[in-house]
Design an enzyme around this catalytic site. Sequence first.
Site, PDB file in Angstrom:
ATOM      1  N   LYS A 125       0.579  -1.009  -0.112  1.00  0.00           N
ATOM      2  CA  LYS A 125      -0.163  -0.031   0.123  1.00  0.00           C
ATOM      3  C   LYS A 125       0.496   1.216  -0.086  1.00  0.00           C
ATOM      4  O   LYS A 125       0.921   1.943  -0.866  1.00  0.00           O
ATOM      5  CB  LYS A 125      -1.136   0.161   1.401  1.00  0.00           C
ATOM      6  N   THR A 126       1.712   1.159   1.344  1.00  0.00           N
ATOM      7  CA  THR A 126       2.628   2.434   0.987  1.00  0.00           C
ATOM      8  C   THR A 126       3.266   3.014  -0.157  1.00  0.00           C
ATOM      9  O   THR A 126       3.728   4.115  -0.835  1.00  0.00           O
ATOM     10  CB  THR A 126       3.856   2.509   2.364  1.00  0.00           C
ATOM     11  N   GLU A 169      -3.455   6.133   1.541  1.00  0.00           N
ATOM     12  CA  GLU A 169      -3.298   4.551   1.621  1.00  0.00           C
ATOM     13  C   GLU A 169      -4.376   4.531   2.543  1.00  0.00           C
ATOM     14  O   GLU A 169      -5.052   5.157   3.075  1.00  0.00           O
ATOM     15  CB  GLU A 169      -2.480   4.850   2.225  1.00  0.00           C
TER      16      GLU A 169
END
Length: 457
Positions: A125-126, A169
């Site tokens: 995600k990041t 995110e």
Amino acid sequence: MDNRNIRDYLQPGKRAHLVGIGGVSMASLAEVLHGAGVTVTGSDQKESATVLHLRKLGIQVVIGHLPGNVEGADCVVRTAAVHDSNPEIAAALAAGIPVFERAQAWGAIMRDYKNALCISGTHGKTTTTSMCTHIFMAAKADPTVMIGGTLPLLEACHRVGRGDTIILESCEYCNSFLSFYPTVAVILNVEADHLDFFKDLADVERSFRAFADKVPENGLIVANCEDENTMFTLKGEERPVLTFGVEKGDVHAQNLTMDHGFGSFDVIYHGEKYAHLDLSVPGVHNVKNALAAAAASIALGVPGKAVEDGMRDFRLPGRRFEYKGMYNGAELCDDYAHHPGELASLFDTAAALGHKRVVCAFQPHTYSRTHELFGDFVEVLKRPDVTILAEIFAAREDNDIGISSADLAAKIPGSVYCPTLADVTEKLREIAQPGDLLLTVGAGDIYLAGEALVKEA
């Protein structure tokens, strides 16, 4: 969770008090609300560079959680880690001041944007949110951004823009992302994780399906078609889905080559070349992350050149295969991986870089995750040439299970258990050899063990 409409309270002239304002997402939220004309105050447990920065913006921050801090507030916003027993939350509830979750606040904010790009998944995600940020900045879209790590491009984990796009995110823990309103929802992968909250994989899948179902009919779901669980999660979905993958999907790679772990490939969309990428970050998993970012860009009409321009100078956010320095001829890097799937991708990447040995100092994150995924951790941690195990980082939990990293070490031949971070540093010091890759890995404070070593060099 308070059922009153949070949007009524996040308006110019209203005062929002943020409990735990020094945290990554809360500090970002404070800046966005402050920029929108909301009067923001907050509290945190300790002084920090983040607290100092917020004060310089004119945001009043008090150290310590005291009942009087919420007096006069129109609403209070907290993270999932702050419970009703917190003195400020208890005071707000007693006074009838509405208390909202951080995710609810972000959800209210994103409804003011034409495009809300929400990136979800058990892993990646990041990094993928960061890639999208680079791309949309290159496209001069002036996005607002919230990332779970510090991005070198921004020198921060957030950005307050003036464009019509917000990039977030989006985490599944405690169903946080179900408070969001994505117009484009990206699902990178779906695996069993956060089993202190979810019952099992099926429960995780239900959460991701509910997230996908938040997308409006004129929105789009961007999904990894090479991830079996993601495709199962979306089975029967009536909203439009744009798929991506390395070898297949509406968006996929062609002419892929890997040079010492770094991917070079054409991005193909519906049979046509959309962009060409030469990645500056290693690993096949980052090829897939880049394809997800490209698919999200396609979904929002970003030209391929902006994807190329944005990715050309892409640097990973902090604690994502972050180079820390050298010690005794060995290269030391730090990584946030804390799930067996993330560790597997990390070790795949490390193996392709050509070091003599891979030495991994791993700190498990939470007792529940270590217990529920114990067998998977044992198998993947057999892969490095040397595995050092720090004690489990408790995070939000008490050790009611009675588990220790020593239990992992007992199942992993040749591994070493270190009760303290000082012991980890000493063991790395003892075994580091020229040509080694030393990895400090985990979502806790394991990076301190490596940093202590580098300071000696």
